[in-house]
Design an enzyme around this catalytic site. Structure first.
Site, short mmCIF file in Angstrom:
data_model
loop_
_atom_site.label_atom_id
_atom_site.label_comp_id
_atom_site.label_asym_id
_atom_site.label_seq_id
_atom_site.Cartn_x
_atom_site.Cartn_y
_atom_site.Cartn_z
N SER A 141 69.40 9.30 4.89
CA SER A 141 69.71 7.72 5.14
C SER A 141 71.19 7.60 5.37
O SER A 141 71.53 8.26 6.60
CB SER A 141 69.29 7.12 3.72
OG SER A 141 69.09 5.67 4.32
N ASP A 189 59.97 4.87 10.91
CA ASP A 189 60.85 4.88 9.44
C ASP A 189 60.86 3.77 8.92
O ASP A 189 60.97 2.62 9.33
CB ASP A 189 62.37 5.49 10.02
CG ASP A 189 63.30 5.36 8.58
OD1 ASP A 189 63.54 4.51 8.01
OD2 ASP A 189 63.70 6.55 8.55
N HIS A 195 60.29 7.46 4.81
CA HIS A 195 61.80 7.35 4.74
C HIS A 195 62.19 8.54 3.81
O HIS A 195 62.04 8.61 2.69
CB HIS A 195 62.36 5.88 4.21
CG HIS A 195 63.97 5.90 4.63
ND1 HIS A 195 64.52 6.09 5.67
CD2 HIS A 195 64.79 5.90 3.40
CE1 HIS A 195 65.98 5.95 5.48
NE2 HIS A 195 65.98 5.92 4.21
#
Length: 512
Positions: free
Chosen positions: A250, A357, A406
């Site tokens: 991330s 995502d 994610h």
């Protein structure tokens, strides 16, 4: 003998005093009282930020997992004293006490050494950012461990690519593993206090500065923390490394993109001959398409682009030189997007990116399983898969499953994800072998792929995707069940809501 006894007693007292003094330093300056009560960070709430993967909704495990880690500290310490092998990474605070977390407490890293290994895996934790006094106060109140080290446990257990178990991590378990906690809230780009404007500009900008960001008392030192971690690893042997892999998920993945050239340059200046490589997991974002309030940052409706534009000034943030030269002053924020930055980087990069995502969808206020879904939003989801796929066309090494999720590399089940029959750890091994062959002037082996992008068009069309979970009931659902639960008319979309497994299989091609 009496004299020797007294000397031993004094040495013991001195040792206890040193340890207490070190512990006091470790907790750093007293933490600030926080203000503000916003419901969370703008744009992207912090994704899973602990090592133990959990739901990507919210902020990850900060309660019970930390308590469990703290409860296990004594046992881990006892095992070390007894000379037993431990799989835990141990906390080290930076020797340079001037480089700190947002609130002035000591920054640091967790290290699991593998004696004799010349491979190093450095991992940058994720968790979005804050870009103003209001958003930083809210973050400090709601997720303090992403801004302060005062509650960090002494040990962490790695999962996925951070695991030291060969069964879970076949190709990197025997590397030196370094986990760098994220406590700078600047997408790993900050270099300290923002510069004060010249006196003649100060009056005209006073109102803007008060409204904006420069009045906050937090410090932002993300890129400096990475630099200091590497310095502190020199006595541990990082100068003798053959391979240094800078990885992250991330915002940590974006941090890899922003810092890999700087890390390679630092190691080169130290005389190391290591090849520095980057592993970017779920940090390859596209710009938002939502219309936002023109009053940003007075409201909480900033787009990620606006948050980064404002944040860069607050953080005194830096981007890679070659990318910065492509954009005029004030446009450096564009270097936070992988598809604009990638071509300017010289270090080898491997990109892991779900084509759908969840954090990218959150930016557009789309929450799968959390609310009703309009046909326009469903259309956006489908278009997102195509756009991310197109943005990855020129990326040499990539693993991009057609899934709604994610982060991947720190999940304990990361070996189960496949694209075209190849698992993620296998793709990374193939990339590793190809780079080694190139370095040694050999021809890379055939039949070992590492550019893997799903060809099917629908979310979840890859049978190895992580399961979808209804946030209200916590039940696992198929994509069709999820769409029905979110209020979509499947017949309007050309889908058969009564379809069985065969018709579903014909609707989507097998992406695995």
């Amino acid at each position: 003998m009496k004299i020797l006894g007294k000397v031993a007693f004094l040495l013991l007292l001195g040792g206890i005093w040193c340890q207490n003094n070190r512990n006091a330093k470790a907790t750093g300056k007293s933490t600030k009282k926080s203000a503000g009560n916003q419901g969370g960070d703008v744009g992207q709430p912090a994704p899973v930020a602990d090592l133990t993967p959990g739901s990507t909704r919210g902020t990850g495990g900060t309660g019970s997992s930390r308590e469990a880690a703290e409860a296990g500290q004594e046992g881990a310490a006892g095992a070390q004293e007894a000379g037993e092998q431990t799989d835990d990474m141990r906390l080290h605070f930076l020797k340079n006490t001037q480089v700190t977390c947002n609130d002035g407490t000591a920054a640091g890293f967790y290290l699991k050494e593998f004696r004799g290994s010349r491979r190093w895996l450095l991992f940058l934790e994720g968790g979005w950012c804050c870009h103003s006094k209001e958003t930083c106060d809210s973050r400090y109140q709601n997720i303090p461990r992403l801004m302060s080290s005062s509650g960090w446990p002494q040990t962490k257990r790695g999962t996925g690519i951070l695991s030291s178990q060969a069964e879970e991590n076949p190709h990197w378990h025997n590397a030196n593993i370094v986990f760098i906690p994220y406590c700078s809230s600047d997408v790993w780009s900050g270099t300290g206090p923002a510069p004060t404007p010249p006196p003649r500009l100060r009056q005209g900008r006073e109102k803007e500065r008060d409204r904006n960001t420069n009045t906050t008392e937090y410090t932002f030192m993300g890129t400096l923390i990475i630099r200091e971690v590497i310095k502190d690893l020199i006595p541990k042997g990082i100068k003798q490394a053959k391979v240094v892999m800078l990885s992250g998920t991330s915002a940590g993945g974006t941090g890899v993109l922003l810092n890999i050239e700087r890390v390679a340059s630092q190691l080169e200046q130290l005389g190391a001959e290591a090849q520095v490589r980057g592993l970017v997991d779920s940090g390859w974002f596209l710009e938002s398409k939502q219309q936002r309030s023109p009053n940003c940052p007075e409201t909480i409706s900033c787009s990620p682009e606006d948050a980064i534009k404002i944040g860069l000034r607050l953080w005194n943030g830096v981007v890679p030189d070659r990318c910065r030269q492509l954009y005029k002053r004030g446009e450096e924020w564009q270097c936070f997007f992988g598809h604009k930055l990638y071509s300017t980087l010289t270090s080898p990069l491997f990109v892991v990116q779900w084509l759908f995502d969840e954090e990218q969808l959150r930016v557009e206020n789309i929450y799968m399983g959390g609310q009703s879904l309009s046909e326009e939003q469903w259309q956006y989801i489908q278009n997102l898969g195509r756009e991310i796929k197109n943005s990855l066309t020129d990326v040499t090494a990539v693993f991009a499953p057609s899934c709604l999720s994610h982060t991947a590399i720190t999940r304990s089940n990361w070996m189960s994800f496949q694209v075209k029959g190849t698992s993620l750890p296998r793709a990374l091994q193939c990339w590793d072998r190809s780079l080694e062959a190139t370095r040694n002037n050999r021809t890379p082996a055939k039949g070992c792929p590492f550019h893997l992008v799903d060809t099917c068009q629908w979310p979840q069309c890859n049978p190895t995707c992580p399961a979808l979970v209804d946030q209200a009931t916590q039940q696992e659902l198929t994509l069709l069940q999820m769409l029905v639960a979110m209020g979509l008319d499947l017949q309007k979309l050309g889908l058969d809501p009564q379809g069985d497994a065969d018709s579903l299989a014909s609707m989507v091609s097998n992406g695995g």
